[in-house]
Design a protein around this motif. Structure first.
Motif, mmCIF file in Angstrom:
data_model
loop_
_atom_site.group_PDB
_atom_site.id
_atom_site.type_symbol
_atom_site.label_atom_id
_atom_site.label_comp_id
_atom_site.label_asym_id
_atom_site.label_seq_id
_atom_site.Cartn_x
_atom_site.Cartn_y
_atom_site.Cartn_z
ATOM 1 N N ASP A 133 0.818 -1.223 0.000
ATOM 2 C CA ASP A 133 0.000 0.000 0.000
ATOM 3 C C ASP A 133 0.847 1.266 0.000
ATOM 4 O OD1 ASP A 133 -2.274 -1.574 0.025
ATOM 5 O OD2 ASP A 133 -2.619 -1.368 2.188
ATOM 6 N N HIS A 134 2.034 1.175 0.621
ATOM 7 C CA HIS A 134 2.939 2.333 0.741
ATOM 8 C C HIS A 134 4.334 1.890 0.292
ATOM 9 C CE1 HIS A 134 -0.169 4.385 3.062
ATOM 10 N NE2 HIS A 134 -0.291 3.271 3.758
ATOM 11 N N PRO A 135 4.582 1.854 -1.026
ATOM 12 C CA PRO A 135 5.845 1.323 -1.545
ATOM 13 C C PRO A 135 7.097 2.077 -1.095
ATOM 14 C CG PRO A 135 4.212 1.435 -3.290
ATOM 15 C CD PRO A 135 3.635 2.154 -2.112
ATOM 16 N N ASP A 136 6.919 3.245 -0.471
ATOM 17 C CA ASP A 136 8.072 3.960 0.070
ATOM 18 C C ASP A 136 8.404 3.525 1.488
ATOM 19 O OD1 ASP A 136 5.924 5.054 1.437
ATOM 20 O OD2 ASP A 136 6.423 7.136 0.967
ATOM 21 N N GLY A 137 7.602 2.596 2.041
ATOM 22 C CA GLY A 137 7.852 2.093 3.382
ATOM 23 C C GLY A 137 7.259 2.936 4.488
ATOM 24 N N ALA A 138 6.516 3.969 4.133
ATOM 25 C CA ALA A 138 6.001 4.911 5.125
ATOM 26 C C ALA A 138 5.051 4.278 6.136
ATOM 27 C CB ALA A 138 5.303 6.083 4.422
ATOM 28 N N GLY A 139 4.433 3.156 5.799
ATOM 29 C CA GLY A 139 3.483 2.529 6.713
ATOM 30 C C GLY A 139 4.120 1.597 7.731
ATOM 31 N N LEU A 140 5.431 1.379 7.626
ATOM 32 C CA LEU A 140 6.127 0.477 8.542
ATOM 33 C C LEU A 140 6.485 1.189 9.837
ATOM 34 C CD1 LEU A 140 8.544 -1.113 5.911
ATOM 35 C CD2 LEU A 140 6.532 -2.214 6.945
ATOM 36 N N ASP A 141 6.794 0.401 10.876
ATOM 37 C CA ASP A 141 7.227 1.032 12.126
ATOM 38 C C ASP A 141 8.623 1.628 11.925
ATOM 39 O OD1 ASP A 141 9.297 -0.880 12.645
ATOM 40 O OD2 ASP A 141 7.943 -2.129 13.824
ATOM 41 N N GLU A 142 9.095 2.344 12.922
ATOM 42 C CA GLU A 142 10.324 3.132 12.773
ATOM 43 C C GLU A 142 11.533 2.286 12.374
ATOM 44 O OE1 GLU A 142 12.829 6.521 15.254
ATOM 45 O OE2 GLU A 142 11.681 5.020 16.375
ATOM 46 N N THR A 143 11.720 1.163 13.023
ATOM 47 C CA THR A 143 12.884 0.316 12.719
ATOM 48 C C THR A 143 12.775 -0.288 11.326
ATOM 49 O OG1 THR A 143 13.188 -0.190 15.062
ATOM 50 C CG2 THR A 143 14.236 -1.678 13.479
ATOM 51 N N ASP A 144 11.613 -0.874 11.031
ATOM 52 C CA ASP A 144 11.424 -1.478 9.703
ATOM 53 C C ASP A 144 11.531 -0.435 8.601
ATOM 54 O OD1 ASP A 144 11.058 -3.959 10.854
ATOM 55 O OD2 ASP A 144 8.869 -3.901 10.733
ATOM 56 N N ARG A 145 10.994 0.745 8.848
ATOM 57 C CA ARG A 145 11.063 1.822 7.846
ATOM 58 C C ARG A 145 12.517 2.232 7.599
ATOM 59 N NH1 ARG A 145 7.735 4.907 10.026
ATOM 60 N NH2 ARG A 145 9.135 6.404 11.001
ATOM 61 N N ALA A 146 13.305 2.319 8.661
ATOM 62 C CA ALA A 146 14.712 2.691 8.505
ATOM 63 C C ALA A 146 15.457 1.633 7.692
ATOM 64 C CB ALA A 146 15.355 2.878 9.872
ATOM 65 N N VAL A 147 15.198 0.361 7.979
ATOM 66 C CA VAL A 147 15.821 -0.733 7.222
ATOM 67 C C VAL A 147 15.380 -0.675 5.765
ATOM 68 C CG1 VAL A 147 15.822 -3.254 6.908
ATOM 69 C CG2 VAL A 147 16.154 -2.266 9.196
ATOM 70 N N TYR A 148 14.093 -0.514 5.547
ATOM 71 C CA TYR A 148 13.525 -0.488 4.200
ATOM 72 C C TYR A 148 14.123 0.660 3.383
ATOM 73 C CZ TYR A 148 9.888 -0.706 0.588
ATOM 74 O OH TYR A 148 9.216 -0.818 -0.606
ATOM 75 N N GLU A 149 14.173 1.843 3.969
ATOM 76 C CA GLU A 149 14.685 3.011 3.251
ATOM 77 C C GLU A 149 16.182 2.884 2.986
ATOM 78 O OE1 GLU A 149 13.325 6.326 5.584
ATOM 79 O OE2 GLU A 149 11.263 6.151 4.809
ATOM 80 N N PHE A 150 16.912 2.309 3.932
ATOM 81 C CA PHE A 150 18.346 2.117 3.740
ATOM 82 C C PHE A 150 18.606 1.095 2.625
ATOM 83 C CE2 PHE A 150 22.432 0.092 4.854
ATOM 84 C CZ PHE A 150 23.261 1.208 4.820
ATOM 85 N N ALA A 151 17.898 -0.027 2.650
ATOM 86 C CA ALA A 151 18.068 -1.042 1.604
ATOM 87 C C ALA A 151 17.700 -0.483 0.232
ATOM 88 C CB ALA A 151 17.236 -2.278 1.922
#
Length: 196
Positions: A101-119
């Protein structure tokens, strides 16, 4: 597929073993096996590398990093396959749906979002990574070993997606059928599903 491979009925030796292992894992012979049928030693080396990376880190984090890298590389094949693993192997349909739903990772929690954005950044522009990007991961609790694992996962995915897309492999209809139409539509980020 832009190239042909060894036909399954003609496969012998290491190619036959490779095909058999892929069929056993998926329940069918996946399209990505075609380019590797010419060089089964490359398939074996890839499997060893991938297992070493995945086996040394949290499986759920591996899948999140891999989906991020897959989307950054516009790989429909790997985006869908690893979304399935996140849902079915890791039991995290909520994260899978959030990413879809949010391919930029914005819907994930803080840790998962940081991992997602870094990867995503590693896969899209590794030379652009800065100390601040790494420090953000440390700030959410990742160790340097954890950070290295995310880099390994994203970098390895760059190899695999390039092989598949360079050879013209399309996501297998069987994998696509594991998702409702509205979900698979959100995973088509590059090549279409085979047969569509």
């Amino acid at each position: 597929m832009f190239i042909s491979g060894v036909a399954e009925g003609d496969a012998q030796g290491e190619v036959a073993k490779y095909f058999e292992a892929q069929r056993e894992m998926w329940g069918f012979l996946p399209n990505y096996a075609v380019p590797f049928s010419h060089r089964p030693e490359v398939a074996q080396a890839w499997q060893a590398l991938n297992l070493a990376i995945r086996g040394g880190m949290d499986r759920r984090r591996y899948e999140i990093a891999t989906i991020a890298a897959s989307r950054a590389r516009r790989s429909t094949y790997c985006t869908a396959a690893h979304s399935k693993f996140l849902r079915d192997v890791c039991g995290d349909e909520a994260a899978m749906l959030s990413i879809n739903d949010h391919p930029d990772g914005a819907g994930l929690d803080e840790t998962d979002r940081a991992v997602y954005e870094f990867a995503t950044a590693v896969a899209a522009d590794a030379a652009g990574i800065q100390q601040a990007d790494v420090d953000r991961l440390r700030a959410v609790g990742l160790s340097d070993a954890d950070i290295a694992d995310v880099v390994f996962a994203a970098a390895a995915r760059c190899f695999f997606t390039a092989v598949l897309d360079g050879a013209g492999a399309q996501l297998d209809a069987e994998t696509a059928a594991a998702f409702p139409p509205d979900q698979i539509e959100g995973m088509v980020v590059g090549r279409p599903v085979a047969g569509t």
